[in-house]
Design an enzyme around this catalytic site. Structure first.
Site, PDB file in Angstrom:
ATOM      1  CG  ASP A 152      -4.409  20.332  35.022  1.00  0.00           C
ATOM      2  OD1 ASP A 152      -3.894  20.859  34.020  1.00  0.00           O
ATOM      3  OD2 ASP A 152      -3.756  20.043  36.040  1.00  0.00           O
ATOM      4  CG  ASP A 242       2.135  22.701  35.307  1.00  0.00           C
ATOM      5  OD1 ASP A 242       1.141  23.286  34.849  1.00  0.00           O
ATOM      6  OD2 ASP A 242       2.119  21.526  35.706  1.00  0.00           O
TER       7      ASP A 242
END
Length: 434
Positions: A152, A242
């Site tokens: 991430d 996202d």
């Protein structure tokens, strides 16, 4: 009688440009599996992971190729590493047998285990991350039996921030622009000199030195013009922020990814984020269109819902064999492409109304997959005209199967018309000419 298959069998087994080829075909095709985040976020433990693994088998998903059981953020102890080894420490209350214990159980089921970290000092949920610890973390993951790493991009410190900003449109501006971006990179800037590139390639190099092959999934949110270097760095790379379980966000991401299809092929794929099928208040039509678009774009298909409570309707979507066969084609790595935008003029960047007409050749389906999307908020008709479809325009009549129902529609001449509810998608398998 010869049909579209004769057009595709001669295509080469070409990888994506500068693709990262791995041992044992790891990452050659889009990953299929399950991830804990969209269903549970930080409320994760060994019981939920093993339940998901068992359900992948019980529901018949493993038989269709779903194999990765991925633990997302919040799996380690917070604010600390082992003082002697610098290793990350699995939270003993969540994972009393450690990650290695979970890996042993998952492997015993014939599945693979994924783990999560971040190219920063702390993860998105505030747990220790891997920046500066790439070698020890990669070695640790390998020794634990990990098969997949999601990496991430949260909380990057100032000394690791890029010199220039990069525009990730995500629907912010007309025609894919970012009007509010400050300090954009000069024209021709080489993003391989950026700190983002350095952060992600350091972990890649650490993984490549291991005896164990770990699939590397970048989650850099489309930053630093990742399309120019993602293929050589990892087996998939996030191309947006996202996803969330609402149609507007799904449409935004589909729109953005539609312009990246030339970067998708064997060994590396743009990743529009995990599936939301079964989550939120999506209609059944939106669930279908979401899954179908992700599948034909050759995206990784990572389920993000609780499998022990999934509905039959949602499960049927995730198990659609026509779409999975297209996604996992061992001969043709390229995805479907938009051949017409439909609601808009061709190649229009529109976060609300993405490209509506897609087609792609398939060796597994022995023909061409055609998708028609209704991006409008009301029922509307969409028509696939064979003469407009690149793989089909040489002839005017084909045998057609409805991919959702499996129904043989027989010999269809010239075009196929479908009345679609709001945000629904028709999917056709167009086979031999007739």
């Amino acid at each position: 009688m010869l049909g579209p298959l004769t057009l595709v069998v001669a295509l080469p087994f070409l990888p994506a440009a500068n693709a990262l080829v791995r041992k044992n075909d790891v990452g050659r095709l889009p990953a299929l599996g399950w991830n804990s985040w969209n269903a549970f976020q930080c409320d994760i433990n060994s019981t939920k992971v093993i339940t998901a693994a068992n359900e992948v088998i019980n529901l018949g998903l493993k038989d269709l190729g779903y194999e990765y059981i991925n633990i997302d953020d919040c799996w380690s102890t917070k604010n600390t590493r082992n003082k002697n080894t610098n290793r990350l420490i699995p939270d003993p209350s969540k994972f009393p047998d450690g990650i290695s214990g979970i890996a042993e159980q998952v492997h015993g089921l014939g599945l693979k285990l994924g783990i999560y970290s971040s190219a920063s000092e702390i993860t998105c949920a505030g747990y220790p991350a891997s920046l500066g610890y790439e070698t020890v973390d990669a070695q640790t993951f390998a020794e634990w039996g990990v098969d997949y790493l999601k990496y991430d991009n949260c909380y990057v410190s100032g000394n690791w921030t890029d010199t220039y900003a990069y525009c990730v449109p995500d629907g912010d501006g007309a025609n894919g622009t970012c009007p509010d971006i400050t300090n954009p990179a000069p024209e021709g800037y080489d993003w391989k000199t950026s700190k983002t590139y350095q952060r992600y390639n350091t972990m890649r190099d650490a993984l490549l030195k291991l005896d164990r092959t770990i699939l590397y999934s970048l989650c850099e949110w489309g930053q630093a013009d990742v399309k120019t270097w993602g293929n050589e760095t990892a087996n998939s790379w996030r191309m947006s922020g996202d996803i969330t379980a609402n149609w507007s966000r799904i449409a935004q991401i589909a729109n953005e990814n539609s312009f990246l299809m030339d970067y998708a092929n064997f060994w590396s794929y743009p990743d529009p984020d995990m599936l939301e099928v079964g989550n939120g208040d999506l209609t059944i039509e939106e669930n279908k269109a979401h899954f179908a678009l992700w599948a034909i774009m050759k995206s990784p298909l990572i389920i993000g819902t609780a499998l022990d409570s999934i509905s039959d309707d949602h499960l049927a979507i995730l198990k659609n064999k026509y779409l999975l066969d297209f996604n996992q084609d061992p001969v043709i790595g390229s995805p479907a492409h938009p051949y017409k935008w439909g609601y808009n003029s061709d190649r229009t960047f529109d976060p609300v109304h993405p490209a509506e007409y897609w087609s792609g050749a398939s060796s597994t389906l022995e023909g061409t997959l055609v998708l028609m999307l209704n991006s409008e908020d009301a029922t509307s008709t969409r028509t696939a005209i064979w003469s407009e479809i690149p793989e089909l325009k040489s002839y005017n009549a084909y045998q057609v199967i409805d991919a959702w129902t499996g129904k043989d529609l027989g010999c269809v001449k010239n075009k196929y018309k479908a009345s679609l509810k709001s945000h629904d998608a028709a999917v056709l398998v167009v086979k031999g000419r007739c």
